[in-house]
Enzyme design. Sequence first.
Site, short mmCIF file in Angstrom:
data_model
loop_
_atom_site.label_atom_id
_atom_site.label_comp_id
_atom_site.label_asym_id
_atom_site.label_seq_id
_atom_site.Cartn_x
_atom_site.Cartn_y
_atom_site.Cartn_z
N HIS A 41 0.87 -1.18 0.00
CA HIS A 41 0.00 0.00 0.00
C HIS A 41 0.90 1.23 0.00
O HIS A 41 1.69 1.43 0.93
CB HIS A 41 -0.93 0.01 1.21
CG HIS A 41 -1.93 1.12 1.16
ND1 HIS A 41 -3.19 0.97 0.62
CD2 HIS A 41 -1.85 2.42 1.56
CE1 HIS A 41 -3.85 2.12 0.70
NE2 HIS A 41 -3.05 3.02 1.27
N CYS A 42 0.78 2.04 -1.05
CA CYS A 42 1.70 3.16 -1.23
C CYS A 42 1.04 4.47 -0.76
O CYS A 42 0.04 4.90 -1.35
CB CYS A 42 2.10 3.27 -2.70
SG CYS A 42 3.27 4.62 -3.03
N PRO A 43 1.57 5.11 0.27
CA PRO A 43 0.99 6.38 0.72
C PRO A 43 1.21 7.52 -0.27
O PRO A 43 0.46 8.50 -0.27
CB PRO A 43 1.72 6.65 2.05
CG PRO A 43 3.01 5.90 1.93
CD PRO A 43 2.72 4.69 1.10
N ASN B 198 -1.64 7.02 -2.44
CA ASN B 198 -2.87 6.77 -1.67
C ASN B 198 -3.69 5.64 -2.28
O ASN B 198 -4.90 5.74 -2.45
CB ASN B 198 -3.73 8.05 -1.59
CG ASN B 198 -4.83 7.91 -0.55
OD1 ASN B 198 -4.68 7.20 0.44
ND2 ASN B 198 -5.95 8.60 -0.77
#
Length: 314
Positions: A104-106, A109
Amino acid sequence: VVCLVAYHIFFMLFVWSYWKTIFTLPMNPSKEFHLSYSDKESLEREPRGESQQEVLRRAAKDLPIYTRTMSGAIRYCDRCHLVKPDRCHHCSVCDKCILKMDHHCPWVNNCVGFSNYKFFLLFLAYSLLYCLFIAATDLQYFIKFWTNGLPDTQAKFHIMFLFFAAAMFSVSLSSLFGYHCWLVSKNKSTLEVFRAPIFRHRTDKNGFSLGFSKNLRQVFGDEKKYWLLPVFSSLGDGCSFPTCLVNQDPEQASTPGGLNSTSKNENHLFPAKPLRDSQSHLLTDTQSWSETAAKAEKGKVGKGSTYVAMICVV
């Protein structure tokens, strides 16, 4: 003029791939992996342990699933109420199961998985090229800044900041892009690097690797004209993947399509559980599947049972 044209090409490709990475919804397992109402009731009634696993084994009997938990059990998500396909994981941020989840890439998002992994790679590639281009074209003015070759205006500080920002982003992006290129070449996800996939026979960190060329095609597709464009061209549906080494599961049908597997020298083109059509040709191009008896396991299996290994010849 040449610099302006190149700049806008890199910029447009960067924005396009970034947009696709952000707004492409992660793919979830199809309906066939969800438990039926009766299976859910049976699972809730049964106490935890072998009885629950028996319910899950019946539900997963016809599904193309090869991986297991560390204890050898069927991978099941009790939040989504589904049997997890291979390489599928539950994202705690999105609160749903994501097909071939990488992380999950911040920064975007969004979850990076099967549906947008190609877009994420292109985003890293074009952002790196974009930063390198800016740093290269700004270098001569950056040198003039230190040699007092620029007029004493506020623009000189903008030039310095632009060069440092582009150079630092280039360094960080090059390491991240290089890491994901290595992942593609080995057909691994970030999660699989930290925890290798567990098959029924054993843990195999290279279980999904089919060789560099086929690993690349799984992500970018067969048509090379689409490789550099942020359009979806990955092979398969994200639920099933060809494997390099798969043991036949005695709980599953012996061969796809009802083929007889008793012949000792019979060659199989596919593993015991059927793959999706879009994945099958990755195995049939230059590979063949041979069936051999696993002599080391003879003492572990019961009377009359046979432990069969499907070995991929690359």
